[in-house]
Design an enzyme around this catalytic site. Sequence first.
Site, PDB file in Angstrom:
ATOM      1  N   LYS A  34      52.330  44.548  30.244  1.00 20.56           N
ATOM      2  CA  LYS A  34      52.750  45.457  29.179  1.00 20.56           C
ATOM      3  C   LYS A  34      51.582  46.272  28.621  1.00 20.56           C
ATOM      4  O   LYS A  34      51.712  46.938  27.603  1.00 20.56           O
ATOM      5  CB  LYS A  34      53.439  44.677  28.052  1.00 20.56           C
ATOM      6  CG  LYS A  34      54.707  43.975  28.521  1.00 20.56           C
ATOM      7  CD  LYS A  34      55.492  43.363  27.377  1.00 20.56           C
ATOM      8  CE  LYS A  34      54.836  42.123  26.847  1.00 20.56           C
ATOM      9  NZ  LYS A  34      55.612  41.461  25.792  1.00 20.56           N
ATOM     10  N   CYS A  35      50.459  46.245  29.295  1.00 20.35           N
ATOM     11  CA  CYS A  35      49.254  46.964  28.872  1.00 20.35           C
ATOM     12  C   CYS A  35      49.310  48.420  29.328  1.00 20.35           C
ATOM     13  O   CYS A  35      49.892  48.738  30.367  1.00 20.35           O
ATOM     14  CB  CYS A  35      48.041  46.270  29.490  1.00 20.35           C
ATOM     15  SG  CYS A  35      46.447  47.041  29.118  1.00 20.35           S
ATOM     16  N   GLY A  36      48.682  49.292  28.564  1.00 16.07           N
ATOM     17  CA  GLY A  36      48.597  50.697  28.947  1.00 16.07           C
ATOM     18  C   GLY A  36      47.834  50.908  30.246  1.00 16.07           C
ATOM     19  O   GLY A  36      47.991  51.944  30.901  1.00 16.07           O
ATOM     20  N   ALA A  38      48.334  49.031  32.860  1.00 14.11           N
ATOM     21  CA  ALA A  38      49.153  48.427  33.923  1.00 14.11           C
ATOM     22  C   ALA A  38      49.298  49.314  35.166  1.00 14.11           C
ATOM     23  O   ALA A  38      49.430  48.769  36.271  1.00 14.11           O
ATOM     24  CB  ALA A  38      50.520  48.024  33.388  1.00 14.11           C
TER      25      ALA A  38
END
Length: 161
Positions: A34-36, A38
Amino acid sequence: MSVYDYTVTREDGTSYSLSQYQGQPLIIVNTATKCGFAPQFEQLEALYKKYQGQGLMVLGFPSDQFHQELEDGAAAAQACRTTWGVTFPMHQMIKVNGEDADPLFEYLKAEAPGALGNAIKWNFTKFLVNGDGKVVARYAPKTTPEKMVPDIEKLLAQAEY
């Protein structure tokens, strides 16, 4: 000491020694679906596909240390496969900082300190390891995997894998 002295656990709960990769260069990365950052999964997969025939192995270690991961390693690995097409090995959820940090990541951080000393700043901190199991480079989360290519190719040219 080298990365080959560590045992890790796959997403399915099976443990194995990193010594099975002896002689191969590795990219070891802490991940979060869910990280930017990703989209780097796709780039890491592209490196894996391009260089795996020459010995490169990419190892992903999900971490919710920064509150951007799913509930467990199996769910994270499934999301990586369906969303980003990841085929490289994914592992159980770990912690990368603090007193409960995974021993492998404690070793990686000690061998290649970053801007925050031994701490991992964020998801997608990448470590490049040579065929002898030694850390040769650490890359910040914002450094894209493509920028690692010259270092990867240099490692691959140094020995036959």
